[in-house]
Design a protein around this motif. Structure first.
Motif, PDB file in Angstrom:
ATOM      1  N   ARG A  59      15.756  21.120 -12.913  1.00  0.00           N
ATOM      2  CA  ARG A  59      16.170  19.854 -12.310  1.00  0.00           C
ATOM      3  C   ARG A  59      16.722  18.936 -13.402  1.00  0.00           C
ATOM      4  NH1 ARG A  59      10.355  18.945  -9.452  1.00  0.00           N
ATOM      5  NH2 ARG A  59      10.288  20.860  -8.201  1.00  0.00           N
ATOM      6  N   ASP A  61      18.512  15.142 -14.390  1.00  0.00           N
ATOM      7  CA  ASP A  61      18.674  13.770 -13.924  1.00  0.00           C
ATOM      8  C   ASP A  61      20.105  13.298 -14.141  1.00  0.00           C
ATOM      9  OD1 ASP A  61      18.923  13.154 -16.629  1.00  0.00           O
ATOM     10  OD2 ASP A  61      16.976  12.162 -16.793  1.00  0.00           O
ATOM     11  N   HIS A 891      11.029  10.193 -16.871  1.00  0.00           N
ATOM     12  CA  HIS A 891      10.296  10.710 -15.718  1.00  0.00           C
ATOM     13  C   HIS A 891       9.494  11.936 -16.111  1.00  0.00           C
ATOM     14  CE1 HIS A 891      12.755   8.025 -13.276  1.00  0.00           C
ATOM     15  NE2 HIS A 891      13.812   8.473 -13.955  1.00  0.00           N
ATOM     16  N   VAL A 897      10.097  13.039 -11.150  1.00  0.00           N
ATOM     17  CA  VAL A 897      11.238  13.885 -11.519  1.00  0.00           C
ATOM     18  C   VAL A 897      12.084  14.196 -10.296  1.00  0.00           C
ATOM     19  CG1 VAL A 897      11.902  16.171 -12.353  1.00  0.00           C
ATOM     20  CG2 VAL A 897      10.145  14.862 -13.568  1.00  0.00           C
ATOM     21  N   ALA A 900      14.360  11.389  -9.398  1.00  0.00           N
ATOM     22  CA  ALA A 900      15.432  11.168 -10.367  1.00  0.00           C
ATOM     23  C   ALA A 900      16.425  12.317 -10.427  1.00  0.00           C
ATOM     24  CB  ALA A 900      14.833  10.947 -11.758  1.00  0.00           C
ATOM     25  N   THR A 901      16.134  13.424  -9.754  1.00  0.00           N
ATOM     26  CA  THR A 901      16.975  14.624  -9.857  1.00  0.00           C
ATOM     27  C   THR A 901      18.334  14.425  -9.207  1.00  0.00           C
ATOM     28  OG1 THR A 901      15.068  16.110  -9.950  1.00  0.00           O
ATOM     29  CG2 THR A 901      17.157  17.058  -9.229  1.00  0.00           C
ATOM     30  N   LYS A 902      19.376  14.781  -9.941  1.00  0.00           N
ATOM     31  CA  LYS A 902      20.749  14.722  -9.433  1.00  0.00           C
ATOM     32  C   LYS A 902      21.357  16.111  -9.262  1.00  0.00           C
ATOM     33  CE  LYS A 902      20.778  10.241  -9.520  1.00  0.00           C
ATOM     34  NZ  LYS A 902      20.722   9.464  -8.244  1.00  0.00           N
TER      35      LYS A 902
END
Length: 909
Positions: A59, A61, A891, A897, A900-902
């Motif tokens: 993952r 961010d 995070h 997390v 905040a994950t993109k």
């Protein structure tokens, strides 16, 4: 036409011209958008990774920082290898070629001398021994898993799909990267140890100074640590007599007399060292770092706050790689739930926190190297009256596009002969370092290096132990195995009412013979000077919950040496930064206040100049004579009311630092031995009484060689670090001290009619004039336009092609400049070397603040970004915030997390 449309049209024209320019550059196909983007990693969807036991989630961010989730440690580290190769393989590849002495295979004959020196030190060979004999089965399994992950990425990527740099390398020499090995990872620890090796350069410099300076003068240039004003890390303590430690070492009475040939050998070694790539920081400079931890009793959170910012050479990409490594279910079988700063090319987290503890590091600076003078023939060396044959190794250095070179490495019981790599010796074994043959036998002196890092250790194992430690005892167990480089380790946890804080000094530090304090080379032919083992770990200083409520480490003395039975070093950092941090914390605590996360962040950005506080009161008293139109006086006025802060927009900071640089030139530069003088440096100053700016300046605002008159155009000056703060502080009250004399002849006692015995105030007046002339050349006549940031700039350069590649490649790969606040020996240590100018040469390479009350409220920042790929969005996306002393949210928990994950990538078996 409306102004907005006109502005937009102008921008379009500019962009079009830039695109046409780029398109017209030779070999443009290699630098097309397609080529640049070919190496960008896949960060969404799924990919197969052979060897996994179950799927792994990656993952990322908004800044591309990855957090990895797996079910087993092997899967975790296999995925770490794959992901780091995605983002940073070129950086990893260069590092392993450097640590193995194989740079010439990538970059050609220009790296042969560097490779020869590195082969002599044999980092890769020592790393191989560590892997074979020192590391436990679990550590080896993790290293193999990491390597498998890297190699899985290499299997499917080559050339430009690995990184754009390979497009250039493929074109020039046909280079192809080899498979990654576990030893490639372990060897990186030797590179760390080399740049943090302690006082080796000081040892060389002091020895060279004996040709021109007296012992008293050398001691003045290397003053004792000022325990009276700068407190050490731990309170005074000693080793319990029950441990049966050795008695304290006797202070050396001085070096043996050295002849000119030995001077030449040491000068040659110094030159070779200067040519070595500075992996972590500039050679010969005070590589430093800040870390501190405050007990929850004195924080607004009620739990400890821990801060760290290592000061290293600026690199693009940054030396550090931010990452989280998480076992989905933490247990004895999978004990890792850790996040922080890693090294690309090495598994695990180096600095950071797990769910239980946080830790930081600064360089302890222990003296772990010694230079031994050896009496040698071509094949033997003298040892206790007998000639002993060298241990010899033959090494082949392969050269891209050229003929291979073979070298022979000669080793003594005191280590390899590094003098064999000096410019004076080309054919090893055929010519001895000194032409002084007794009885027709070629014999002379050579110089061997004894260094703790050349012995196998368990430091790689210690990294994993730190990552899974749960309390102070486990933390100390890990520190016990952290052999090299010797670091100050600080600690915090959240257990109990206020949490706990601690400190441990680890590392293999040698015990020397009586009469040897490590400050000068010693005779290798006398076994009396052999090391007597290393300081037992149980005797190394540590603290746990000290009464004062905080611990600060910033390369100052660990403990008062007069109260400690072992010698750690005679060459500490002088405590300028550490005392400033101590004072900032103490002032808050003594007033009954509590320290917040914002307070700590502000402290990291503190740029107050401690030397300015000492020197400015003297400068303001100087009456500038012959000052036409108040030319210098107007600059002097900048210092009136200055708060000593070195903000990037400060004209006062610009002028003061120029004055400081010129003080060093005038007081010390022309008094150092020629071997310490960098070539091509002209220190000519305008004649006394000159009333206007110098007209005959080069492009850098320095008088040209033609203007140097009779002075040696290769004269040197000090680097301006906090050792020189202490030197100048010691002589400031003495207005007639000999160091204030600007004439070489007068200084050395040659009392001629031409000798000019200047005083402190005369020298300071001249330095103020010179600084005014210099800044006029650099920044213009109008002092209202001056600013420190215009002088004090940072340019980030790709570590290889960004410095030595074609111009268009540099343009594509490098970034900057940024105008920075901060300065030498400030807490915000954007360091500059007074011998070379004002550009930034080392930096806080990252900053982190860990909140032990709520780990998700911790903060961090990197110098550059997660990616090593030029034009990737994460190439330098953190640099602007870093320059402004801003931090990102860090995070850690699964929920934080996820929010905040993109981008999520699933690696599948």
């Amino acid at each position: 036409m409306p102004a907005r449309k006109k502005s937009r049209r102008v921008r379009f024209i500019v962009i079009a011209l830039v695109l046409l320019l780029v398109a017209g550059v030779g070999f443009a196909s290699y630098w097309s958008v397609t080529t640049v983007r070919a190496s960008f990693p896949q960060t969404t969807g799924s990919l197969k990774l052979a060897g996994l036991s179950a799927p792994v989630d990656v993952r990322r961010d908004a800044y591309g920082v990855p957090q990895i989730y797996a079910d087993t440690p092997e899967d975790l580290f296999r995925a770490q290898g794959y992901v780091q190769a995605q983002d940073r393989f070129y950086e990893m590849d260069v590092r392993r070629h450097l640590t193995s002495g194989r740079l010439s295979e990538m970059f050609g004959k220009g790296q042969v001398e560097t490779d020869a020196f590195l082969r002599t030190l044999n980092w890769h060979g020592v790393a191989q021994k560590e892997y074979d004999t020192q590391l436990d089965a679990a550590t080896k399994a993790y290293l193999r898993a990491y390597s498998d992950g890297v190699n899985a990425y290499l299997k499917d990527h080559s050339g430009a799909t690995l990184s754009v740099e390979y497009a250039a390398l493929k074109f020039s020499n046909g280079y192809r990267p080899q498979r990654w090995t576990p030893v490639d990872s372990v060897a990186w620890l030797k590179a760390m140890a080399w740049d943090l090796r302690g006082n080796m350069q000081d040892e060389i410099d002091r020895a060279l100074m004996t040709s021109r300076l007296s012992q008293a003068q050398i001691k003045q240039l290397y003053p004792a640590y000022p325990y009276d004003i700068n407190q050490p890390i731990v309170d005074a303590g000693s080793v319990d007599s029950a441990t049966k430690v050795y008695t304290p070492a006797v202070t050396s009475s001085g070096p043996q007399s050295l002849n000119n040939t030995v001077d030449g050998q040491l000068a040659g070694i110094s030159q070779v060292i200067d040519q070595m790539p500075a992996l972590l920081g500039p050679n010969g400079s005070g590589i430093g770092s800040n870390s501190w931890v405050v007990s929850g009793a004195f924080t607004t959170t009620g739990k400890p706050i821990l801060a760290n910012d290592p000061h290293l050479a600026p690199q693009l990409p940054s030396l550090w790689y931010q990452m989280g490594l998480h076992c989905r279910s933490v247990s004895s079988a999978c004990p890792y739930d850790v996040a922080g700063y890693t090294f690309s090319g090495m598994p695990g987290v180096i600095i950071g926190h797990n769910r239980d503890i946080a830790w930081g590091m600064t360089n302890l600076g222990a003296d772990v190297t010694d230079l031994y003078l050896e009496k040698v023939t071509a094949t033997t060396y003298l040892r206790d009256g007998k000639q002993v044959p060298f241990t010899m190794r033959h090494e082949e250095i392969k050269v891209a596009g050229g003929k291979s070179r073979e070298i022979t490495v000669r080793e003594t019981t005191n280590g390899p002969l590094i003098s064999d790599r000096s410019d004076e010796i080309r054919e090893v074994g055929q010519t001895a370092p000194v032409d002084n043959p007794p009885g027709g036998v070629n014999a002379g002196y050579a110089v061997a290096l004894k260094w703790t890092a050349l012995e196998p250790s368990k430091t790689m194992e210690a990294v994993f132990e730190l990552d899974r430690a749960t309390d102070f005892d486990k933390f100390r167990d890990a520190a016990k195995d952290f052999a090299v480089p010797s670091q100050n380790l600080i600690y915090a946890d959240s257990k109990g009412t206020y949490g706990h804080i601690g400190y441990q000094a680890p590392g293999q530090v040698p015990i020397r013979a009586d009469g040897d304090d490590g400050t000068y080379p010693v005779p290798g032919w006398d076994s009396h000077y052999d090391w007597k083992g290393t300081i037992p770990f149980r005797a190394m200083p540590y603290e746990y919950d000290p009464k004062r409520g905080y611990i600060v480490t910033a390369n100052q003395a660990v403990i008062d040496q007069s109260k400690y039975p072992y010698m750690l070093t005679q060459d500490w950092g002088y405590g300028t930064r550490s005392q400033r941090i101590n004072d900032l914390i103490a002032s808050k605590v003594k007033e009954g206040g509590k320290i917040s996360m914002d307070d700590v962040q502000a402290m990291q950005g503190d740029n107050s100049s401690e030397i300015a506080k000492q020197l400015v009161p003297y400068l303001l008293k100087i009456d500038i004579t012959g000052d036409k139109n108040s030319y210098v006086r107007n600059a002097q006025k900048l210092l009136e009311g200055w708060d000593y802060n070195q903000d990037s927009d400060s004209a006062a900071a610009a002028y003061f630092n120029a004055v400081w640089r010129n003080v060093l030139k005038l007081a010390f530069g022309n008094k150092l031995p020629k071997e310490l003088r960098p070539e091509g440096q002209c220190l000519r100053v305008p004649p006394v009484g000159e009333t206007g700016p110098v007209d005959n300046l080069d492009g850098k605002g320095i008088p040209t060689v033609q203007e140097c008159g009779e002075r040696d155009p290769s004269e040197a000056q000090p680097d301006g670090g906090d050792r020189w703060f202490e030197v100048v502080r010691g002589i400031l009250p003495d207005a007639t001290n000999p160091w204030w004399t600007m004439s070489t002849t007068a200084f050395y006692g040659i009392d001629t009619d031409k000798a000019h015995h200047s005083t402190r105030d005369q020298l300071l007046a001249q330095a103020m004039k010179d600084a005014r002339y210099e800044l006029t050349a650099k920044l213009g006549k109008d002092i209202d336009t001056w600013s420190w940031g215009r002088l004090h700039k940072l340019e980030l350069k790709n570590q290889t092609l960004g410095t030595d590649g074609p111009g268009v490649v540099k343009w594509l790969l490098n970034r900057g400049p940024w105008q920075l606040s901060g300065g030498e020996a400030a807490v915000d240590a954007t360091g500059w070397n007074a011998a070379g100018g004002y550009d930034v040469v080392w930096v806080p390479s990252m900053r982190m603040i860990v909140n032990l009350q709520d780990l998700d409220k911790s903060r961090w920042i990197n110098l550059t970004g997660a990616s090593g790929h030029a034009y990737n969005p994460h190439y330098t996306d953190q640099t602007g915030k870093w320059a402004a002393n801003e931090l990102l949210s860090w995070h850690f928990s699964d929920g934080s997390v996820r929010k905040a994950t993109k981008a999520t990538l699933v690696l599948t078996p």
